[in-house]
Scaffold this motif. Sequence first.
Motif, mmCIF file in Angstrom:
data_model
loop_
_atom_site.group_PDB
_atom_site.id
_atom_site.type_symbol
_atom_site.label_atom_id
_atom_site.label_comp_id
_atom_site.label_asym_id
_atom_site.label_seq_id
_atom_site.Cartn_x
_atom_site.Cartn_y
_atom_site.Cartn_z
ATOM 1 N N TYR A 36 0.834 -1.205 0.000
ATOM 2 C CA TYR A 36 0.000 0.000 0.000
ATOM 3 C C TYR A 36 0.874 1.263 0.000
ATOM 4 N N ARG A 37 1.974 1.237 0.769
ATOM 5 C CA ARG A 37 2.879 2.387 0.776
ATOM 6 C C ARG A 37 3.524 2.572 -0.600
ATOM 7 N N ASP A 40 1.158 4.192 -2.939
ATOM 8 C CA ASP A 40 1.086 5.633 -2.650
ATOM 9 C C ASP A 40 2.272 6.373 -3.263
ATOM 10 N N SER A 43 1.741 6.674 -7.032
ATOM 11 C CA SER A 43 0.741 7.695 -7.313
ATOM 12 C C SER A 43 1.321 9.098 -7.123
#
Length: 324
Positions: A36-37, A40, A43
């Motif tokens: 998930y990091r 991020d 993105s």
Amino acid sequence: MRASRLLSILIQLQARGRLNAQELARAFEVSVRTIYRDIDHLSAAGVPVYAERGRDGGFALHEGYRTRLTGFTPAEAEALLFAGVGDAAGALGVGAQALAAQLKLLASLPEAASLSAQRIQARFHVDPAPWYAGAETLPHLPQLAQAVWRDRRVRIVYESWNKTAAHALDPMGLVLKNGAWYLVAAARGRPLTFRAANIAALDVLDEKAQRPPRFDLARYWTAWAAAFEKTLFSSEARVRLSPQAMRDLRANRPLLAAAAARTQRPARPPGWIEADIPLEPGRQGVRALLALGAEAETLGPAPLRAAVAAEARRVAALHRARRD
């Protein structure tokens, strides 16, 4: 390390479409939280990656986005050349394209790496065909490959050992096993396996194939092949084997040789063993044992021993001296 992983995640999403956090975590041996990091970070760096919720959700790139980070290291280029499958590309109808891709790859490499890649091509060759078997006639394989690649439904006429039947199928993949090609396709949502050489007729339909979102071709094939072998060798024999019989089995029937080695017990004369080996039921199993000649004795079960003896008597009768 993170930069390398971020690039790898980006390439995975580009190549495979949608992937969830659990799949990416397993692939890179990190935690789901780390994935998930990483998403991020991608993105924040301007990569148009988005998340979809739900059972079939995951991370994906916006349609039309492609990274231009396609450079090869020399080691990666050499590995790609090692990964060629010889005549398989030609059988799929893409032999010329595969050769062109290799030539372009060689031309794009620095001189030292190019020489190394050419050295590999000159010294290693992959021949997937089995011994003592001519190439299968596969007139429909290029069309099948296109249908698999373009996700198009097909209609086939298939000749199995006991009947000829028509099938409407959703192709999901092609597998090359010991020189033989197999089509994995779904009929009414159920994955099935078809030998490509037994396809007598093929029509590629202008309909999109319905591919299960989580279907894994390699996982399916591994499970199917294991189940097929278990079904095929559904009988068992207790045998006495000479050292020569074991050598013959290792050369020609490695599955039987492995089973014999695993279950072996000392026997007479010295050097011989008793063992339990799997067999095909019926006549095929009897003939497999007779192929070992006098280097093997069938000890049981009793009906199998009797069947081997009866078949041996018929062979002996055919070979008695004839009066012309």
